[in-house]
Design an enzyme around this catalytic site. Structure first.
Site, PDB file in Angstrom:
ATOM      1  N   GLU A   1       0.491  -1.240   0.424  1.00 40.94           N
ATOM      2  CA  GLU A   1      -0.092   0.251   0.493  1.00 40.94           C
ATOM      3  C   GLU A   1       0.872   1.097  -0.052  1.00 40.94           C
ATOM      4  OE1 GLU A   1      -4.163  -0.777   2.419  1.00 40.94           O
ATOM      5  OE2 GLU A   1      -2.160  -1.251   3.350  1.00 40.94           O
TER       6      GLU A   1
ATOM      7  N   GLU B   1      -3.990  -9.513   3.136  1.00 40.80           N
ATOM      8  CA  GLU B   1      -4.683  -8.968   4.867  1.00 40.80           C
ATOM      9  C   GLU B   1      -5.652  -9.529   5.227  1.00 40.80           C
ATOM     10  OE1 GLU B   1      -2.477  -5.163   4.130  1.00 40.80           O
ATOM     11  OE2 GLU B   1      -3.028  -6.780   2.933  1.00 40.80           O
TER      12      GLU B   1
END
Length: 256
Positions: free
Chosen positions: A110, A130
């Site tokens: 990210e 995740e």
């Protein structure tokens, strides 16, 4: 507790190099790292001499994401108004390049996605794992990945948590420059130098237009672009660019 700074700062001409300095944790981000990166990016935008930023990691890895040890102790790495690593919710006005070696996983991926351009070693690995940890890639991964690679591939990666190679990232258009292992920072500095050689007001305005334009209603595109472009066209640098071309010399940019 270590007294070592969470990041290293290196000024190379007009380029600000930010190195996450936690190799023992594969450069996992805690709150101190986020705060330090945010401060460094404020310096980048505030400085008349600095024109491009680079984020990289020490010890052969870019960033393995959130520091889970700190998270388990109740610490959150996100900063209000800035997000994870001090950048995922608010990017600098000036161009930012990710120089990726090794892992760029979870929040590390990210972080790379929050940068404008990515230079990666052939051995680098990206991913949003995740879902494999009961979490959601909520620091921009789910939003930005589908904007940077084909949406169907992005959805598969988000739902499986699978890693993808730098070569795949390059093939999909995510990675701008693919280089041999160990060469990411050097290639990022070369790219930064190419950008920094151009008129700073024009570069900043070009980034702003390209980042904002996808959200503009079609009927308003020209009206929204016009003031940004006109501010550059009316600058001293625009005149300098024309004069330098006519006089067959390199321009001397003033940033005004």
């Amino acid at each position: 507790m270590s007294d070592k700074p969470p990041i290293d700062i290196d000024l190379q001409g007009a380029v600000l190099v930010i190195t996450i300095n936690r190799p023992e944790r594969r450069n996992a981000v805690n709150r101190a790292v986020s705060q330090a990166i945010a401060e460094a990016l404020d310096t980048l935008d505030a400085s008349a001499e600095l024109r491009v930023g680079i984020i990289t990691g020490a010890g052969g890895n870019f960033c393995s994401g959130m520091d889970l040890h700190a998270f388990a102790s109740g610490e959150r790495p996100e900063l209000e108004g800035r997000g994870f690593a001090g950048v995922t919710e608010r990017q600098p006005r000036k161009p930012l390049i990710a120089a990726v070696e090794g892992f760029a996983l979870a929040g590390g991926c990210e972080l790379a996605l929050a940068c404008d351009l990515i230079v990666a070693a052939q051995s680098a690995s990206f991913g949003l794992p995740e879902v494999q940890r009961g979490l959601v890639a909520g620091s921009g991964g789910l939003v930005r990945l589908q904007q940077r690679i084909p949406s169907g591939i992005a959805l598969e990666l988000a739902l499986t948590g699978a890693r993808f190679s730098a070569a795949d990232g390059h093939r999909w258009g995510l990675v701008n420059r693919l280089v041999p292992a160990g060469g990411a920072l050097g290639a990022a500095l070369d790219l930064a130098g190419e950008i920094a050689a151009n008129a700073p007001l024009a570069v900043t305005a070009s980034k702003e237009i390209m980042r904002q334009a996808p959200g503009w209603p079609l009927a308003e595109v020209w009206d929204r672009q016009r003031p940004l472009a006109d501010a550059v066209i009316g600058s001293q640098d625009a005149l300098e660019g024309a004069r330098a071309f006519a006089e067959k010399r390199l321009p001397v940019w003033q940033g005004r």
